[in-house]
Design a protein around this motif. Structure first.
Motif, PDB file in Angstrom:
ATOM      1  N   GLN A  24      -3.069  -4.427  -7.916  1.00 47.59           N
ATOM      2  CA  GLN A  24      -4.408  -4.019  -7.483  1.00 47.59           C
ATOM      3  C   GLN A  24      -5.515  -4.752  -8.240  1.00 47.59           C
ATOM      4  N   VAL A  30      -5.756  -8.388  -3.183  1.00 48.96           N
ATOM      5  CA  VAL A  30      -6.735  -7.461  -2.599  1.00 48.96           C
ATOM      6  C   VAL A  30      -7.801  -8.173  -1.760  1.00 48.96           C
ATOM      7  N   ILE A  33      -7.856  -6.342   1.370  1.00 45.81           N
ATOM      8  CA  ILE A  33      -7.658  -4.902   1.175  1.00 45.81           C
ATOM      9  C   ILE A  33      -9.047  -4.305   0.910  1.00 45.81           C
ATOM     10  N   TRP A  35     -10.603  -2.754  -1.200  1.00 42.32           N
ATOM     11  CA  TRP A  35     -11.179  -2.563  -2.525  1.00 42.32           C
ATOM     12  C   TRP A  35     -11.222  -3.904  -3.256  1.00 42.32           C
ATOM     13  N   ARG A  38      -9.312  -4.328  -9.221  1.00 47.10           N
ATOM     14  CA  ARG A  38      -9.604  -3.140 -10.010  1.00 47.10           C
ATOM     15  C   ARG A  38      -9.222  -3.312 -11.476  1.00 47.10           C
ATOM     16  N   VAL A  98       0.772  -3.011   1.291  1.00 48.25           N
ATOM     17  CA  VAL A  98       0.390  -4.042   0.327  1.00 48.25           C
ATOM     18  C   VAL A  98       1.577  -4.233  -0.611  1.00 48.25           C
TER      19      VAL A  98
END
Length: 180
Positions: A24, A30, A33, A35, A38, A98
């Motif tokens: 992530q 990502v 994705i 977002w 992170r 994912v």
């Protein structure tokens, strides 16, 4: 919990934070994705929110489940699936996935997604599963096709995503078409 040959699909747990962080936080993973990459703190907050709000059954409009893919051999979480019940009237659900960057192209996304689709068709009142796929991710389209989903349309500027318009493919499969 859903088991496959190599995976256990299960709800997220707080102890998954470091495994989730590995993919992530990766900008390439990502990129398509919803977002941004992170930090550990952001992964933890998202994880806590998912644990608090996620469901284990799909009964009402907008109920959703999120399952991580845990490798049986090591216990490492290497991906995740989500499914949302879009309409109880139409018995339509949406699916997404994912995969950790080090575990792509090994058939694990197919294994996990196929298992979740089978579980959903067997246990919930679902007639149709769809996948909305950004046209810039042909690998996801290939997976959808391998799962038996058909391309039903291309939507020009179908979504405003991360500051730009993007074209979207709609893939779908009916319960009667799904091959367990």
């Amino acid at each position: 919990m859903i088991e496959t040959e190599r995976l256990i699909l299960r709800p997220m747990a707080i102890t998954d934070v470091d495994d989730l962080l590995e993919y992530q936080s990766n900008p390439e993973i990502v990129r398509y994705i919803p977002w941004p990459p992170r930090t550990r703190e952001q992964v933890l907050r998202a994880l806590e929110n998912t644990i608090e709000t996620g469901k284990f059954v799909l009964k009402e409009d907008h109920d959703y489940i999120v399952l991580v893919w845990e490798l049986k051999s090591t216990g490492q979480v290497i991906g995740q699936s989500n499914m949302a019940l879009l309409s109880t009237t139409d018995k339509r659900a949406n699916i997404g996935w994912v995969t950790h960057q080090d575990f792509q192209r090994q058939g694990l996304a197919f294994e996990a997604t196929h298992a979740l689709m089978k579980y959903a068709f067997d246990n919930f009142p679902i007639h149709r599963i769809i996948a909305d796929i950004d046209t810039r991710v042909p690998e996801s389209a290939s997976l959808a096709e391998k799962l038996g989903m058909r391309l039903e349309g291309t939507f020009k500027d179908g979504e405003f995503f991360k500051g730009q318009w993007c074209d979207m493919w709609l893939y779908a499969i009916l319960k009667s078409e799904f091959s367990a």
